[in-house]
Design a protein around this motif. Sequence first.
Motif, mmCIF file in Angstrom:
data_model
loop_
_atom_site.group_PDB
_atom_site.id
_atom_site.type_symbol
_atom_site.label_atom_id
_atom_site.label_comp_id
_atom_site.label_asym_id
_atom_site.label_seq_id
_atom_site.Cartn_x
_atom_site.Cartn_y
_atom_site.Cartn_z
ATOM 1 N N SER A 100 0.865 -1.068 0.067
ATOM 2 C CA SER A 100 -0.056 -0.138 -0.150
ATOM 3 C C SER A 100 0.857 1.184 0.049
ATOM 4 N N THR A 101 1.958 1.235 0.233
ATOM 5 C CA THR A 101 3.056 2.302 0.418
ATOM 6 C C THR A 101 3.629 2.615 -0.989
ATOM 7 N N LEU A 102 3.525 1.744 -2.172
ATOM 8 C CA LEU A 102 3.992 2.039 -3.489
ATOM 9 C C LEU A 102 3.390 3.285 -4.015
ATOM 10 N N THR A 103 4.194 4.219 -4.581
ATOM 11 C CA THR A 103 3.773 5.309 -5.334
ATOM 12 C C THR A 103 3.005 4.863 -6.706
ATOM 13 N N PRO A 104 2.105 5.618 -7.337
ATOM 14 C CA PRO A 104 1.377 4.960 -8.433
ATOM 15 C C PRO A 104 2.374 4.561 -9.620
ATOM 16 N N GLU A 105 3.602 5.330 -9.514
ATOM 17 C CA GLU A 105 4.581 4.909 -10.639
ATOM 18 C C GLU A 105 5.243 3.505 -10.419
ATOM 19 N N GLU A 106 5.442 3.433 -8.935
ATOM 20 C CA GLU A 106 6.080 2.052 -8.669
ATOM 21 C C GLU A 106 5.124 0.981 -8.876
ATOM 22 N N PHE A 107 3.942 1.299 -8.446
ATOM 23 C CA PHE A 107 2.995 0.272 -8.581
ATOM 24 C C PHE A 107 2.749 -0.367 -10.125
ATOM 25 N N LEU A 108 2.614 0.735 -11.109
ATOM 26 C CA LEU A 108 2.464 0.534 -12.511
ATOM 27 C C LEU A 108 3.850 -0.147 -13.142
ATOM 28 N N THR A 109 4.892 0.138 -12.454
ATOM 29 C CA THR A 109 6.299 -0.559 -12.957
ATOM 30 C C THR A 109 6.294 -1.876 -12.571
ATOM 31 N N PHE A 127 -11.566 5.190 -9.968
ATOM 32 C CA PHE A 127 -10.386 3.937 -9.612
ATOM 33 C C PHE A 127 -9.339 5.033 -9.180
ATOM 34 N N ALA A 128 -8.809 5.032 -7.899
ATOM 35 C CA ALA A 128 -7.397 5.671 -7.567
ATOM 36 C C ALA A 128 -6.692 4.507 -6.998
ATOM 37 N N PHE A 129 -5.211 4.760 -7.367
ATOM 38 C CA PHE A 129 -4.382 3.880 -6.930
ATOM 39 C C PHE A 129 -3.022 4.325 -6.259
ATOM 40 N N GLY A 130 -2.281 3.478 -5.859
ATOM 41 C CA GLY A 130 -1.093 4.021 -5.316
ATOM 42 C C GLY A 130 -1.007 4.498 -3.500
ATOM 43 N N ALA A 131 -0.221 4.682 -3.039
ATOM 44 C CA ALA A 131 -0.074 5.423 -1.769
ATOM 45 C C ALA A 131 -1.113 6.335 -1.616
ATOM 46 N N LYS A 133 -3.839 6.798 -2.344
ATOM 47 C CA LYS A 133 -4.816 6.737 -3.632
ATOM 48 C C LYS A 133 -4.473 8.273 -4.533
ATOM 49 N N SER A 134 -3.053 8.360 -4.514
ATOM 50 C CA SER A 134 -2.588 9.572 -5.280
ATOM 51 C C SER A 134 -2.598 9.526 -6.508
ATOM 52 N N GLY A 135 -2.809 8.009 -7.059
ATOM 53 C CA GLY A 135 -2.701 7.893 -8.458
ATOM 54 C C GLY A 135 -4.148 7.958 -9.212
ATOM 55 N N ASP A 136 -4.419 9.004 -9.998
ATOM 56 C CA ASP A 136 -5.663 8.969 -10.547
ATOM 57 C C ASP A 136 -5.638 8.789 -12.271
ATOM 58 N N PHE A 137 -6.592 9.057 -13.006
ATOM 59 C CA PHE A 137 -6.492 8.852 -14.383
ATOM 60 C C PHE A 137 -5.163 9.704 -14.827
ATOM 61 N N HIS A 138 -5.099 10.737 -14.526
ATOM 62 C CA HIS A 138 -4.067 11.791 -15.106
ATOM 63 C C HIS A 138 -2.807 11.311 -14.777
ATOM 64 N N VAL A 139 -2.440 10.819 -13.605
ATOM 65 C CA VAL A 139 -1.313 10.388 -13.583
ATOM 66 C C VAL A 139 -0.860 8.924 -14.284
ATOM 67 N N ALA A 140 -2.039 8.164 -14.299
ATOM 68 C CA ALA A 140 -1.823 7.062 -15.089
ATOM 69 C C ALA A 140 -1.573 7.290 -16.696
#
Length: 311
Positions: A100-109, A127-131, A133-140
Amino acid sequence: MIIVKDLEELKTVYNENKVHVTIGNFDGVHVGHREFLHQIKKDCIQDHAKFVIVTFVPHPLKILKAHSGFLINTYAERRELLASCGADYLLEIDFTRDFSTLTPEEFLTKHIFSFDGISKIYLGHDFAFGANKSGDFHVAKTFCEHKKTALMLQQEYKIKSSSVSSTEVRNAILAGDIPKANELLGRNYFLSGRVIKGEGRGKKIGYPTANLGYDKELIIPAKGVYITQVKIKDMIYNSVTNIGVNPTFNTGYEVHVESHLLDFTQDIYGEEIRVSFIKKLRDEKKFPSVNDLVEQITADAELAREYFKHE
Ligand SMILES: Cc1cc2nc3c(=O)[nH]c(=O)nc-3n(C[C@H](O)[C@H](O)[C@H](O)COP(=O)(O)O)c2cc1C
Ligand SMILES: Nc1ncnc2c1ncn2[C@@H]1O[C@H](COP(=O)(O)OP(=O)(O)O)[C@@H](O)[C@H]1O
């Protein structure tokens, strides 16, 4: 549908750029989820792509908020429901505190692009993901552009302009509003488990009940009496189900789910059953005598019979 622990496993079977992926919890696999998944399946057929769903076990709320007793379906049932939506692979990621502490980028990688043959990623509208919930559609989107992978955003699916979500389904179940839960699910809400032994009182009072050994991670409808159907192997039996603590007998606080099958006399201890809910008839009550309870159960069974006559 094949269950995988890492998308890397796809490398051995698939290396072309033809894998469409979606990510989510999909608790309940409700009508909004299914609409979304059917769209993806259609694209997969058109693009000759494999359909991969990425999900989490246990549900993040269990780890992040220490919630329990809230799931609409067990993880095994979720597998079955997702398979029926045409998924080819299901990645079940172990959801831990560390994860749960992975950043959105770490999760995707680490978890999505560990396989580099992904052609499209689909995200649900909320849907929001990463530590945190900082990852949203724009981050992805930024990340996927870099990877030259298409990113699709699902529009919110509504029924008569009201939203459909796992939370809404849970609220309807908790309120005993089964028609609403069934409408949101797009199928009958059910509880499954093995038939376990109870106190052996049912047979004595003329209404044997199959006691359901249900998973304690599951949400349970409001206490009360429901019209239901019980599936055993491939047979479906009309039934009435009581959810509650049997106050007439002062049995304590444990909530029992017990079904009396109409016109049925078999021994089904140990059988795997599925109880599908149709509607609530009344609240559970403490009766002054066992005779009063039996009279009421007879009336409940009669209402259920009437209901099924007109079905
Ligand atoms: C249709 C139906 C309605 C019931 N309603 C009540 C109720 O309102 N109050 C109550 O104390 N028990 C109710 N019961 C539960 C009975 O108390 C229970 O089936 C009985 O105690 C048998 O328990 P056992 O399976 O542990 O032997 C109901 C059972 C059925 C099948
Ligand atoms: N019509 C029926 N509905 C439910 N269970 C039935 C029925 N007829 C027979 N049975 C059997 O009787 C058992 C329930 O009897 P009951 O006296 O209520 O015992 P228990 O308290 O152990 O549940 C069920 O588990 C099943 O094996």
